[in-house]
Design a protein around this motif. Structure first.
Motif, PDB file in Angstrom:
ATOM      1  N   SER A 262       0.826  -1.211   0.000  1.00  0.00           N
ATOM      2  CA  SER A 262       0.000   0.000   0.000  1.00  0.00           C
ATOM      3  C   SER A 262       0.858   1.258   0.000  1.00  0.00           C
ATOM      4  CB  SER A 262      -0.925   0.013   1.223  1.00  0.00           C
ATOM      5  OG  SER A 262      -0.171   0.064   2.428  1.00  0.00           O
ATOM      6  N   GLU A 263       2.171   1.097   0.211  1.00  0.00           N
ATOM      7  CA  GLU A 263       3.087   2.227   0.116  1.00  0.00           C
ATOM      8  C   GLU A 263       2.932   2.947  -1.224  1.00  0.00           C
ATOM      9  OE1 GLU A 263       7.928   3.027  -0.084  1.00  0.00           O
ATOM     10  OE2 GLU A 263       7.120   0.995  -0.006  1.00  0.00           O
ATOM     11  N   ALA A 264       2.720   2.195  -2.305  1.00  0.00           N
ATOM     12  CA  ALA A 264       2.646   2.795  -3.640  1.00  0.00           C
ATOM     13  C   ALA A 264       1.444   3.732  -3.792  1.00  0.00           C
ATOM     14  CB  ALA A 264       2.624   1.704  -4.708  1.00  0.00           C
ATOM     15  N   PRO A 265       0.203   3.280  -3.515  1.00  0.00           N
ATOM     16  CA  PRO A 265      -0.908   4.222  -3.647  1.00  0.00           C
ATOM     17  C   PRO A 265      -0.857   5.372  -2.646  1.00  0.00           C
ATOM     18  CG  PRO A 265      -1.691   2.129  -2.752  1.00  0.00           C
ATOM     19  CD  PRO A 265      -0.285   1.914  -3.235  1.00  0.00           C
ATOM     20  N   PHE A 266      -0.332   5.123  -1.426  1.00  0.00           N
ATOM     21  CA  PHE A 266      -0.213   6.216  -0.465  1.00  0.00           C
ATOM     22  C   PHE A 266       0.803   7.248  -0.952  1.00  0.00           C
ATOM     23  CE2 PHE A 266      -2.142   3.360   2.822  1.00  0.00           C
ATOM     24  CZ  PHE A 266      -3.169   4.214   3.169  1.00  0.00           C
ATOM     25  N   ALA A 267       1.894   6.770  -1.583  1.00  0.00           N
ATOM     26  CA  ALA A 267       2.871   7.709  -2.134  1.00  0.00           C
ATOM     27  C   ALA A 267       2.221   8.588  -3.196  1.00  0.00           C
ATOM     28  CB  ALA A 267       4.052   6.946  -2.730  1.00  0.00           C
ATOM     29  N   ALA A 268       1.382   7.983  -4.042  1.00  0.00           N
ATOM     30  CA  ALA A 268       0.679   8.753  -5.068  1.00  0.00           C
ATOM     31  C   ALA A 268      -0.288   9.751  -4.438  1.00  0.00           C
ATOM     32  CB  ALA A 268      -0.071   7.810  -6.002  1.00  0.00           C
TER      33      ALA A 268
END
Length: 323
Positions: A262-268
Protein backbone atom coordinates in the motif's frame (compact mmCIF):
# COMPACT_ATOMS: atom_id res chain seq x y z
CA UNK A 1 6.36 7.50 21.25
CA UNK A 2 3.97 5.73 23.67
CA UNK A 3 2.13 4.34 20.61
CA UNK A 4 4.75 1.56 20.45
CA UNK A 5 3.87 0.27 23.90
CA UNK A 6 0.13 0.66 23.31
CA UNK A 7 0.25 -1.39 20.09
CA UNK A 8 2.68 -3.88 21.61
CA UNK A 9 0.82 -4.38 24.91
CA UNK A 10 -1.72 -7.06 23.93
CA UNK A 11 -2.10 -9.79 21.31
CA UNK A 12 -3.74 -8.75 18.03
CA UNK A 13 -6.24 -10.37 15.76
CA UNK A 14 -5.06 -10.85 12.18
CA UNK A 15 -7.17 -7.98 10.83
CA UNK A 16 -5.70 -5.65 13.47
CA UNK A 17 -2.17 -6.69 12.51
CA UNK A 18 -2.95 -6.06 8.86
CA UNK A 19 -4.21 -2.57 9.72
CA UNK A 20 -0.91 -1.91 11.52
CA UNK A 21 0.93 -2.99 8.35
CA UNK A 22 -1.33 -0.71 6.31
CA UNK A 23 -0.32 2.19 8.57
CA UNK A 24 3.34 1.29 8.00
CA UNK A 25 2.77 1.40 4.24
CA UNK A 26 1.10 4.79 4.53
CA UNK A 27 4.04 6.17 6.52
CA UNK A 28 6.53 4.91 3.94
CA UNK A 29 4.43 6.44 1.18
CA UNK A 30 4.48 9.82 2.89
CA UNK A 31 8.24 9.58 3.37
CA UNK A 32 9.06 9.09 -0.31
CA UNK A 33 9.55 12.82 -0.92
CA UNK A 34 11.95 13.10 2.03
CA UNK A 35 13.95 10.11 0.81
CA UNK A 36 14.24 11.48 -2.74
CA UNK A 37 15.07 15.11 -1.89
CA UNK A 38 17.76 14.20 0.67
CA UNK A 39 19.92 12.92 -2.20
CA UNK A 40 20.33 16.55 -3.35
CA UNK A 41 22.62 17.17 -0.38
CA UNK A 42 24.24 13.91 0.75
CA UNK A 43 25.14 10.50 -0.65
CA UNK A 44 22.87 7.45 -0.38
CA UNK A 45 25.00 5.55 2.18
CA UNK A 46 25.36 8.54 4.49
CA UNK A 47 21.62 9.16 4.33
CA UNK A 48 20.89 5.51 5.19
CA UNK A 49 23.43 5.62 8.05
CA UNK A 50 22.01 8.78 9.60
CA UNK A 51 18.33 7.85 9.25
CA UNK A 52 18.88 4.49 10.94
CA UNK A 53 21.09 6.02 13.63
CA UNK A 54 18.14 8.27 14.48
CA UNK A 55 15.78 5.27 14.34
CA UNK A 56 18.04 3.30 16.72
CA UNK A 57 18.12 6.14 19.25
CA UNK A 58 14.34 6.61 19.07
CA UNK A 59 13.39 2.92 19.49
CA UNK A 60 16.14 1.86 21.94
CA UNK A 61 14.33 3.05 25.15
CA UNK A 62 11.24 1.04 24.20
CA UNK A 63 13.33 -2.03 23.40
CA UNK A 64 14.95 -1.74 26.85
CA UNK A 65 11.48 -1.40 28.44
CA UNK A 66 10.38 -4.53 26.56
CA UNK A 67 13.48 -6.36 27.83
CA UNK A 68 12.73 -5.31 31.41
CA UNK A 69 9.15 -6.56 31.20
CA UNK A 70 10.31 -9.94 29.88
CA UNK A 71 12.93 -10.21 32.62
CA UNK A 72 10.43 -9.44 35.41
CA UNK A 73 7.86 -11.87 33.98
CA UNK A 74 10.37 -14.70 34.05
CA UNK A 75 10.35 -15.17 30.28
CA UNK A 76 13.37 -16.75 28.61
CA UNK A 77 16.09 -14.25 27.66
CA UNK A 78 17.18 -13.74 24.08
CA UNK A 79 19.50 -16.46 22.85
CA UNK A 80 22.51 -16.18 20.56
CA UNK A 81 20.34 -17.73 17.85
CA UNK A 82 17.78 -14.93 18.29
CA UNK A 83 20.44 -12.24 18.03
CA UNK A 84 21.97 -13.88 14.97
CA UNK A 85 18.53 -13.92 13.34
CA UNK A 86 17.97 -10.25 14.20
CA UNK A 87 21.35 -9.43 12.68
CA UNK A 88 20.47 -11.27 9.46
CA UNK A 89 17.27 -9.21 9.23
CA UNK A 90 19.40 -6.06 9.59
CA UNK A 91 21.75 -7.19 6.81
CA UNK A 92 18.75 -7.82 4.53
CA UNK A 93 17.34 -4.39 5.39
CA UNK A 94 20.66 -2.72 4.56
CA UNK A 95 20.97 -4.64 1.28
CA UNK A 96 17.43 -3.64 0.28
CA UNK A 97 17.91 0.01 1.20
CA UNK A 98 21.35 0.31 -0.42
CA UNK A 99 20.52 -1.36 -3.75
CA UNK A 100 17.27 0.61 -4.05
CA UNK A 101 18.94 3.93 -3.21
CA UNK A 102 21.96 3.42 -5.49
CA UNK A 103 19.69 2.10 -8.23
CA UNK A 104 17.78 5.37 -8.19
CA UNK A 105 20.94 7.12 -9.38
CA UNK A 106 20.65 5.46 -12.81
CA UNK A 107 17.00 4.47 -13.25
CA UNK A 108 13.71 6.33 -13.36
CA UNK A 109 11.35 6.61 -10.40
CA UNK A 110 8.75 4.85 -12.57
CA UNK A 111 10.93 1.80 -13.13
CA UNK A 112 12.10 1.78 -9.51
CA UNK A 113 8.55 1.90 -8.14
CA UNK A 114 7.40 -1.02 -10.25
CA UNK A 115 10.50 -3.22 -9.86
CA UNK A 116 10.59 -2.73 -6.08
CA UNK A 117 7.02 -4.02 -6.04
CA UNK A 118 8.29 -7.40 -7.22
CA UNK A 119 8.83 -8.26 -3.55
CA UNK A 120 5.06 -8.80 -3.26
CA UNK A 121 5.37 -11.84 -5.53
CA UNK A 122 8.83 -12.91 -4.31
CA UNK A 123 7.78 -13.06 -0.63
CA UNK A 124 5.48 -16.13 -0.86
CA UNK A 125 7.97 -17.80 -3.24
CA UNK A 126 10.82 -17.37 -0.73
CA UNK A 127 8.56 -18.57 2.09
CA UNK A 128 7.97 -21.82 0.20
CA UNK A 129 11.60 -22.28 -0.86
CA UNK A 130 13.22 -21.46 2.51
CA UNK A 131 10.72 -22.64 5.12
CA UNK A 132 8.17 -24.77 3.20
CA UNK A 133 5.41 -22.37 4.25
CA UNK A 134 2.56 -22.54 1.74
CA UNK A 135 0.16 -19.57 1.86
CA UNK A 136 -3.58 -19.66 1.18
CA UNK A 137 -4.30 -19.99 -2.56
CA UNK A 138 -5.85 -16.53 -2.72
CA UNK A 139 -2.50 -15.03 -1.67
CA UNK A 140 -0.95 -15.87 -5.04
CA UNK A 141 -3.83 -14.21 -6.90
CA UNK A 142 -3.69 -11.17 -4.60
CA UNK A 143 0.09 -10.87 -5.07
CA UNK A 144 -0.30 -10.76 -8.85
CA UNK A 145 -3.14 -8.21 -8.54
CA UNK A 146 -1.01 -6.05 -6.26
CA UNK A 147 1.93 -6.18 -8.67
CA UNK A 148 -0.36 -5.23 -11.56
CA UNK A 149 -1.67 -2.34 -9.48
CA UNK A 150 1.86 -1.07 -8.81
CA UNK A 151 2.59 -1.33 -12.55
CA UNK A 152 -0.46 0.79 -13.39
CA UNK A 153 0.45 3.30 -10.67
CA UNK A 154 3.86 3.67 -12.28
CA UNK A 155 2.12 4.74 -15.48
CA UNK A 156 2.14 1.38 -17.23
CA UNK A 157 5.33 2.29 -19.08
CA UNK A 158 8.53 0.49 -18.08
CA UNK A 159 11.59 1.51 -20.08
CA UNK A 160 14.54 -0.63 -21.19
CA UNK A 161 16.44 -2.19 -18.29
CA UNK A 162 19.66 -0.49 -17.16
CA UNK A 163 22.05 -1.26 -14.29
CA UNK A 164 19.84 0.69 -11.89
CA UNK A 165 16.91 -1.56 -12.76
CA UNK A 166 19.00 -4.66 -12.04
CA UNK A 167 19.96 -3.22 -8.65
CA UNK A 168 16.29 -2.50 -7.93
CA UNK A 169 15.34 -6.09 -8.74
CA UNK A 170 18.03 -7.21 -6.28
CA UNK A 171 16.50 -4.76 -3.80
CA UNK A 172 13.07 -6.37 -4.23
CA UNK A 173 14.56 -9.78 -3.45
CA UNK A 174 16.21 -8.34 -0.32
CA UNK A 175 12.91 -6.80 0.85
CA UNK A 176 11.15 -10.14 0.31
CA UNK A 177 13.86 -11.92 2.32
CA UNK A 178 13.55 -9.35 5.10
CA UNK A 179 9.76 -9.83 5.31
CA UNK A 180 10.11 -13.63 5.40
CA UNK A 181 12.83 -13.56 8.06
CA UNK A 182 10.93 -11.10 10.26
CA UNK A 183 7.94 -13.46 10.23
CA UNK A 184 10.25 -16.27 11.26
CA UNK A 185 12.33 -14.62 13.97
CA UNK A 186 9.74 -12.37 15.63
CA UNK A 187 7.50 -15.41 16.13
CA UNK A 188 10.31 -17.41 17.71
CA UNK A 189 11.57 -14.69 20.05
CA UNK A 190 8.39 -12.74 20.85
CA UNK A 191 10.57 -9.59 21.03
CA UNK A 192 9.55 -7.26 18.16
CA UNK A 193 11.17 -4.12 19.61
CA UNK A 194 14.48 -5.88 20.20
CA UNK A 195 14.39 -7.08 16.60
CA UNK A 196 13.61 -3.57 15.37
CA UNK A 197 16.42 -1.82 17.23
CA UNK A 198 18.92 -4.53 16.24
CA UNK A 199 18.09 -4.32 12.53
CA UNK A 200 18.32 -0.51 12.70
CA UNK A 201 21.74 -0.60 14.40
CA UNK A 202 23.11 -3.19 11.95
CA UNK A 203 21.83 -1.28 8.93
CA UNK A 204 23.12 2.06 10.19
CA UNK A 205 26.51 0.62 11.11
CA UNK A 206 27.13 -1.02 7.72
CA UNK A 207 25.92 2.09 5.87
CA UNK A 208 28.20 4.35 7.92
CA UNK A 209 31.21 2.18 7.06
CA UNK A 210 30.29 2.38 3.35
CA UNK A 211 29.83 6.16 3.59
CA UNK A 212 33.24 6.64 5.23
CA UNK A 213 34.88 4.63 2.45
CA UNK A 214 32.92 5.87 -0.57
CA UNK A 215 31.34 9.29 0.04
CA UNK A 216 32.39 12.80 1.09
CA UNK A 217 31.05 13.78 4.50
CA UNK A 218 30.43 17.48 5.15
CA UNK A 219 28.57 18.91 8.13
CA UNK A 220 26.99 21.60 5.95
CA UNK A 221 25.50 18.91 3.69
CA UNK A 222 24.21 16.95 6.67
CA UNK A 223 22.56 20.07 8.10
CA UNK A 224 20.99 20.83 4.71
CA UNK A 225 19.41 17.35 4.68
CA UNK A 226 18.54 17.51 8.40
CA UNK A 227 14.73 17.70 8.08
CA UNK A 228 14.64 14.74 5.67
CA UNK A 229 16.99 12.72 7.90
CA UNK A 230 14.85 13.37 10.98
CA UNK A 231 11.59 12.53 9.23
CA UNK A 232 13.00 9.38 7.65
CA UNK A 233 14.66 8.35 10.91
CA UNK A 234 11.76 8.97 13.29
CA UNK A 235 8.75 8.12 11.14
CA UNK A 236 9.70 6.21 7.97
CA UNK A 237 12.23 4.09 9.90
CA UNK A 238 11.65 4.10 13.67
CA UNK A 239 7.85 4.22 13.43
CA UNK A 240 7.05 2.35 10.21
CA UNK A 241 9.61 -0.48 10.38
CA UNK A 242 8.69 -1.12 14.02
CA UNK A 243 5.02 -1.30 13.04
CA UNK A 244 6.03 -3.81 10.36
CA UNK A 245 7.77 -6.05 12.90
CA UNK A 246 4.89 -5.82 15.41
CA UNK A 247 2.23 -6.49 12.76
CA UNK A 248 4.10 -9.44 11.27
CA UNK A 249 4.00 -11.23 14.61
CA UNK A 250 0.29 -11.88 14.05
CA UNK A 251 -0.02 -12.39 10.29
CA UNK A 252 1.75 -14.30 7.54
CA UNK A 253 4.68 -12.98 5.50
CA UNK A 254 2.79 -13.08 2.14
CA UNK A 255 -0.17 -11.16 3.60
CA UNK A 256 2.24 -8.67 5.18
CA UNK A 257 3.89 -8.05 1.79
CA UNK A 258 0.53 -7.29 0.18
CA UNK A 259 -0.51 -4.83 2.89
CA UNK A 260 2.91 -3.18 2.87
CA UNK A 261 2.56 -2.68 -0.90
CA UNK A 262 0.00 0.00 0.00
CA UNK A 263 3.09 2.23 0.12
CA UNK A 264 2.65 2.80 -3.64
CA UNK A 265 -0.91 4.22 -3.65
CA UNK A 266 -0.21 6.22 -0.46
CA UNK A 267 2.87 7.71 -2.13
CA UNK A 268 0.68 8.75 -5.07
CA UNK A 269 -1.93 10.20 -2.69
CA UNK A 270 0.58 12.29 -0.72
CA UNK A 271 2.30 13.40 -3.94
CA UNK A 272 -1.10 14.67 -5.09
CA UNK A 273 -1.70 16.52 -1.81
CA UNK A 274 1.75 18.04 -1.35
CA UNK A 275 3.22 18.27 -4.84
CA UNK A 276 0.15 18.54 -7.06
CA UNK A 277 1.08 15.38 -9.01
CA UNK A 278 -1.77 13.47 -10.64
CA UNK A 279 -1.82 9.75 -11.40
CA UNK A 280 -4.60 9.74 -14.01
CA UNK A 281 -7.18 7.04 -14.66
CA UNK A 282 -4.56 4.31 -15.16
CA UNK A 283 -3.04 5.10 -11.78
CA UNK A 284 -6.44 5.10 -10.10
CA UNK A 285 -7.11 1.67 -11.62
CA UNK A 286 -3.84 0.52 -10.04
CA UNK A 287 -4.99 1.77 -6.63
CA UNK A 288 -8.23 -0.17 -7.02
CA UNK A 289 -6.36 -3.39 -7.86
CA UNK A 290 -4.14 -3.06 -4.77
CA UNK A 291 -7.23 -2.38 -2.63
CA UNK A 292 -8.95 -5.48 -4.06
CA UNK A 293 -5.83 -7.55 -3.32
CA UNK A 294 -5.83 -6.44 0.33
CA UNK A 295 -9.54 -7.20 0.72
CA UNK A 296 -9.07 -10.60 -0.91
CA UNK A 297 -6.32 -11.81 1.45
CA UNK A 298 -8.33 -10.59 4.44
CA UNK A 299 -11.84 -11.77 3.56
CA UNK A 300 -11.49 -14.90 1.38
CA UNK A 301 -9.83 -17.05 4.09
CA UNK A 302 -12.53 -15.96 6.56
CA UNK A 303 -15.21 -16.88 4.03
CA UNK A 304 -13.64 -20.32 3.66
CA UNK A 305 -13.61 -20.84 7.43
CA UNK A 306 -17.24 -19.70 7.65
CA UNK A 307 -18.28 -22.14 4.92
CA UNK A 308 -16.47 -24.99 6.67
CA UNK A 309 -18.16 -24.14 9.96
CA UNK A 310 -21.61 -24.07 8.32
CA UNK A 311 -20.93 -27.40 6.60
CA UNK A 312 -19.85 -28.96 9.88
CA UNK A 313 -22.97 -27.59 11.59
CA UNK A 314 -25.19 -29.09 8.89
CA UNK A 315 -23.37 -32.43 9.11
CA UNK A 316 -23.80 -32.61 12.89
CA UNK A 317 -27.49 -31.66 12.59
CA UNK A 318 -28.00 -34.54 10.14
CA UNK A 319 -26.60 -37.13 12.57
CA UNK A 320 -29.53 -39.00 14.22
CA UNK A 321 -29.73 -38.76 17.98
CA UNK A 322 -29.61 -42.08 19.85
CA UNK A 323 -32.87 -42.73 21.76
Amino acid sequence: MPWVLMIRSSPMKRWQANLVLLLAGATWGMGFVAQATAMDSIGPFLFIALRFAVATIVVLPFALHESGKHRHSGASPLTMSDMLGFGLVGISLFAGMATQQVGLLSTSVTNSGFLTGLYVVLTPILGVLLFREFPHRVTWVAAILSLMGIYLLSGGNIGALVIGDVLTIVSAACWALQVVMIARFVGQSGRPLALSVTQFAVTGGIALLCALLLEPIRWSSILAAGPQILYAGIFASGFAFTLQVIGQRYTSAPQAAIFLSSEAPFAALFAFWWLGERVGMIGLAGCVLIFIAMLAVELVPLWGVSRSARAESVRQAAVPVEP
